[in-house]
Design a protein around this motif. Structure first.
Motif, PDB file in Angstrom:
ATOM      1  N   ILE A   1       0.837  -1.187   0.000  1.00  0.00           N
ATOM      2  CA  ILE A   1       0.000   0.000   0.000  1.00  0.00           C
ATOM      3  C   ILE A   1       0.875   1.241   0.000  1.00  0.00           C
ATOM      4  N   ARG A   2       0.528   2.181  -0.872  1.00  0.00           N
ATOM      5  CA  ARG A   2       1.199   3.476  -0.938  1.00  0.00           C
ATOM      6  C   ARG A   2       0.104   4.540  -0.934  1.00  0.00           C
ATOM      7  N   TRP A   3       0.095   5.311   0.113  1.00  0.00           N
ATOM      8  CA  TRP A   3      -1.011   6.227   0.358  1.00  0.00           C
ATOM      9  C   TRP A   3      -2.299   5.404   0.334  1.00  0.00           C
ATOM     10  N   SER A   4      -3.197   5.605  -0.595  1.00  0.00           N
ATOM     11  CA  SER A   4      -4.417   4.803  -0.648  1.00  0.00           C
ATOM     12  C   SER A   4      -4.406   3.784  -1.772  1.00  0.00           C
ATOM     13  N   SER A   5      -3.322   3.731  -2.504  1.00  0.00           N
ATOM     14  CA  SER A   5      -3.201   2.759  -3.596  1.00  0.00           C
ATOM     15  C   SER A   5      -2.727   1.422  -3.063  1.00  0.00           C
ATOM     16  N   THR A   6      -3.373   0.369  -3.530  1.00  0.00           N
ATOM     17  CA  THR A   6      -3.023  -0.979  -3.073  1.00  0.00           C
ATOM     18  C   THR A   6      -2.705  -1.884  -4.257  1.00  0.00           C
ATOM     19  N   TYR A   7      -1.942  -2.925  -3.947  1.00  0.00           N
ATOM     20  CA  TYR A   7      -1.571  -3.894  -4.984  1.00  0.00           C
ATOM     21  C   TYR A   7      -1.472  -5.252  -4.324  1.00  0.00           C
ATOM     22  N   TYR A   8      -1.965  -6.289  -5.018  1.00  0.00           N
ATOM     23  CA  TYR A   8      -2.025  -7.629  -4.439  1.00  0.00           C
ATOM     24  C   TYR A   8      -1.431  -8.675  -5.387  1.00  0.00           C
ATOM     25  N   ALA A   9      -0.893  -9.708  -4.791  1.00  0.00           N
ATOM     26  CA  ALA A   9      -0.526 -10.877  -5.563  1.00  0.00           C
ATOM     27  C   ALA A   9      -1.808 -11.557  -6.039  1.00  0.00           C
ATOM     28  N   ASP A  10      -1.745 -12.181  -7.197  1.00  0.00           N
ATOM     29  CA  ASP A  10      -2.940 -12.840  -7.748  1.00  0.00           C
ATOM     30  C   ASP A  10      -3.471 -13.904  -6.801  1.00  0.00           C
ATOM     31  N   SER A  11      -2.587 -14.544  -6.075  1.00  0.00           N
ATOM     32  CA  SER A  11      -2.985 -15.657  -5.214  1.00  0.00           C
ATOM     33  C   SER A  11      -3.843 -15.220  -4.026  1.00  0.00           C
ATOM     34  N   VAL A  12      -3.813 -13.939  -3.687  1.00  0.00           N
ATOM     35  CA  VAL A  12      -4.582 -13.473  -2.524  1.00  0.00           C
ATOM     36  C   VAL A  12      -5.647 -12.444  -2.900  1.00  0.00           C
ATOM     37  N   LYS A  13      -5.669 -12.041  -4.154  1.00  0.00           N
ATOM     38  CA  LYS A  13      -6.605 -11.013  -4.591  1.00  0.00           C
ATOM     39  C   LYS A  13      -8.042 -11.467  -4.338  1.00  0.00           C
ATOM     40  N   GLY A  14      -8.820 -10.575  -3.732  1.00  0.00           N
ATOM     41  CA  GLY A  14     -10.204 -10.894  -3.408  1.00  0.00           C
ATOM     42  C   GLY A  14     -10.387 -11.550  -2.054  1.00  0.00           C
ATOM     43  N   ARG A  15      -9.300 -11.997  -1.439  1.00  0.00           N
ATOM     44  CA  ARG A  15      -9.378 -12.628  -0.118  1.00  0.00           C
ATOM     45  C   ARG A  15      -8.672 -11.803   0.953  1.00  0.00           C
ATOM     46  N   PHE A  16      -7.594 -11.135   0.590  1.00  0.00           N
ATOM     47  CA  PHE A  16      -6.810 -10.347   1.534  1.00  0.00           C
ATOM     48  C   PHE A  16      -7.016  -8.854   1.259  1.00  0.00           C
ATOM     49  N   THR A  17      -6.955  -8.069   2.326  1.00  0.00           N
ATOM     50  CA  THR A  17      -7.058  -6.614   2.200  1.00  0.00           C
ATOM     51  C   THR A  17      -5.970  -5.957   3.039  1.00  0.00           C
ATOM     52  N   ILE A  18      -5.190  -5.104   2.409  1.00  0.00           N
ATOM     53  CA  ILE A  18      -4.172  -4.341   3.121  1.00  0.00           C
ATOM     54  C   ILE A  18      -4.712  -2.943   3.386  1.00  0.00           C
ATOM     55  N   SER A  19      -4.426  -2.431   4.569  1.00  0.00           N
ATOM     56  CA  SER A  19      -4.856  -1.083   4.919  1.00  0.00           C
ATOM     57  C   SER A  19      -3.832  -0.488   5.888  1.00  0.00           C
ATOM     58  N   ARG A  20      -3.954   0.811   6.098  1.00  0.00           N
ATOM     59  CA  ARG A  20      -3.015   1.462   7.012  1.00  0.00           C
ATOM     60  C   ARG A  20      -3.728   2.545   7.805  1.00  0.00           C
ATOM     61  N   ASP A  21      -3.227   2.783   8.995  1.00  0.00           N
ATOM     62  CA  ASP A  21      -3.709   3.859   9.845  1.00  0.00           C
ATOM     63  C   ASP A  21      -2.483   4.706  10.176  1.00  0.00           C
ATOM     64  N   ASN A  22      -2.326   5.800   9.457  1.00  0.00           N
ATOM     65  CA  ASN A  22      -1.131   6.622   9.635  1.00  0.00           C
ATOM     66  C   ASN A  22      -1.066   7.268  11.016  1.00  0.00           C
ATOM     67  N   ALA A  23      -2.211   7.507  11.621  1.00  0.00           N
ATOM     68  CA  ALA A  23      -2.226   8.091  12.971  1.00  0.00           C
ATOM     69  C   ALA A  23      -1.660   7.112  13.998  1.00  0.00           C
ATOM     70  N   LYS A  24      -1.789   5.818  13.710  1.00  0.00           N
ATOM     71  CA  LYS A  24      -1.286   4.789  14.628  1.00  0.00           C
ATOM     72  C   LYS A  24       0.018   4.162  14.134  1.00  0.00           C
ATOM     73  N   ASN A  25       0.534   4.638  13.007  1.00  0.00           N
ATOM     74  CA  ASN A  25       1.751   4.062  12.431  1.00  0.00           C
ATOM     75  C   ASN A  25       1.638   2.550  12.275  1.00  0.00           C
ATOM     76  N   THR A  26       0.503   2.118  11.782  1.00  0.00           N
ATOM     77  CA  THR A  26       0.234   0.686  11.699  1.00  0.00           C
ATOM     78  C   THR A  26      -0.333   0.321  10.332  1.00  0.00           C
ATOM     79  N   VAL A  27       0.098  -0.805   9.828  1.00  0.00           N
ATOM     80  CA  VAL A  27      -0.464  -1.371   8.608  1.00  0.00           C
ATOM     81  C   VAL A  27      -1.069  -2.722   8.957  1.00  0.00           C
TER      82      VAL A  27
END
Length: 122
Positions: free
Chosen positions: A51-77
């Protein structure tokens, strides 16, 4: 210097869900591309998601099953993993980089966490 600490791994049955977290140190967390990689026994480390800012990218093997997100206020992904399969079993690593674009190869990432084990039983 960025330090990354993963948590949230564990044992889950096939079809179940887990959420991984990666807490990062540093005051410029929002500027970093954050990614998840995984490494199964006897296999090379492979890209899962990034994830870069709000843009995300996934491997084909996990697309549709996994979701990456981030909370910049908590310094957590996060990595929300649903519909888990036995082949998702691996050590999952958090990685960070200050590149301007998302890369899927691990040699592009400068900072790594210690990893967290995810085991999916059939």
């Amino acid at each position: 210097q960025v330090q990354l600490v993963e948590s949230g791994g564990g044992l889950v049955q096939a079809g179940g869900s887990l959420r991984l977290s990666c807490a990062a140190s540093g005051r410029t967390f929002s500027n970093y591309i954050m990614a998840w990689f995984r490494q199964a026994p006897g296999k090379e480390r492979e890209f899962v998601a990034a994830i870069r800012w709000s843009s995300t990218y996934y491997a084909d093997s996990v697309k549709g099953r996994f979701t990456i997100s981030r909370d910049n206020a908590k310094n957590t992904v996060y990595l929300q993993m649903n519909s888990l399969k036995p082949e998702d079993t691996a050590v999952y690593y958090c990685a960070a980089d200050q590149s301007l674009q998302i890369y899927t190869t691990n040699d592009k990432y400068d900072y790594w966490g210690q990893g967290t084990q995810v085991t999916v039983s059939s």
